[in-house]
Write a protein that holds these residues in place. Structure first.
Motif: not given
Ligand code: CP
Length: 327
Positions: A232-261
């Motif tokens: 919410d704080a990031a969105f406040e007053g923003a002119h461009v919002v660019y929300p997207k998902s990404w995985g947890a850096l230490p878990l790219f070899e275990k993507p299911e754990e990243s999705l669970e987290l």
């Protein structure tokens, strides 16, 4: 005739190009967009070949490069990694030497695992005697962010000083997406006048060296760069919002754990309430594909503030500029 400044150069991260060189790419993208829309021929790469190597799936990148090189008078040769000897372990060196002897550029998407894709394409580039173009790696997605900058300028003008972009993590159950888009955005937009706020849950940090580059870019350009764990704080007053998902850096070899987290943060969605926190003229952007109903509601992505289709279209014009100026 196009400017020759970038002829023969690799395009691996935007950070390796000067601001003036990036401006040349943007100007050329605008020119090529106008010519494409007017139906004017612009065959700057007559009879030239680019090899398009994909270690990961793609809709926009593959098709914009293939359509783009055709419109420029050349040929895009799709290399499916699984049916090439790369799948049997052929080296980056041999691939770079051989493919560059057959054509005029090599473009690579290799984005799935932190520490792999960027190194791989740099090794190809070291041995290729033609330009190497990054179609997304673990560090940057410079074709996407150039199109994003072009799209933001179309909306707000070339002088972006005082404009704020909120680059935010968002929840998505589909797959652990690469970290390169947010990293590319924070490093590029800080150089082009924008105040950048990066929002992410604590477990979804981006690479520390990219944060450092963004901090340094902001300092040099006189812009602001902030990191928060409050969407919410990031969105406040923003002119461009660019929300997207990404995985947890230490878990790219275990993507299911990243999705669970990530399930801890299902409320990290871009909805109409959050859009209401942004500036009244704010625009919604996403590199696509978006997880509808999770990263963003249909009301936002299909609503009047969404510019995702302009953004996706500009992938064509910017990748043509990259090819036309480097090949
Ligand atoms: N935004 C983007 O790179 O799309 P694709 O993954 O479909 O190429």
């Amino acid at each position: 005739m196009l400017d020759d400044t970038l002829r023969g150069r690799d395009y691996i991260t935007t950070q390796e190009l000067s601001r003036q060189e990036l401006e040349l790419l943007l100007e050329t993208s605008v020119q090529l967009k106008r010519q494409f829309r007017a139906g004017e021929p612009h065959r700057h790469l007559q009879d030239k070949t680019i090899f398009l190597m994909f270690f990961d799936k793609s809709t926009r990148t593959r098709n914009s490069f293939e359509a783009g090189i055709t419109q420029l008078g050349g040929h895009g040769h799709f290399v499916d990694i699984q049916t090439s000897q790369i799948a049997h372990g052929e080296s980056a060196k041999d691939t770079g030497i051989i493919l560059s002897s057959y054509g005029h550029a090599i473009a690579i998407r290799h984005d799935l695992f932190p520490g792999e894709g960027n190194s791989y394409m740099r090794e190809v580039a070291e041995h290729a005697n033609k330009p190497v173009i990054n179609m997304q790696c673990d560090v940057d997605h410079p074709c996407q962010t150039l199109a994003d900058l072009m799209t933001i300028r179309e909306r707000f003008g070339d002088d972006l000083r005082g404009r704020k972009i909120a680059v935010s993590w968002a929840y998505a159950p589909s797959y652990a997406k690469p970290v390169s888009v947010p990293q590319g955005l924070i490093t590029l937009m800080t150089r082009f006048g924008m105040d950048v706020t990066l929002a992410r849950p604590p477990e979804f940090e981006v690479m520390e060296d990219q944060l450092e580059i963004a901090r340094r870019n902001a300092e040099e350009a006189g812009t602001r760069f902030e990191v928060t764990d409050d969407m919410d704080a990031a969105f406040e007053g923003a002119h461009v919002v660019y929300p997207k998902s990404w995985g947890a850096l230490p878990l790219f070899e275990k993507p299911e754990e990243s999705l669970e987290l990530s399930k801890k943060y299902t409320d990290w969605i871009c909805d109409e309430r959050r859009m209401g926190l942004a500036d009244k003229d704010a625009v919604y952007m996403h590199c696509l594909p978006a997880d509808r109903g999770n990263e963003v509601t249909d009301a936002v992505i299909d609503g009047p503030q969404s510019i995702v289709y302009d953004e996706a279209e500009n992938r064509l014009h910017t990748c043509k500029a990259i090819m036309a100026l480097t090949m």
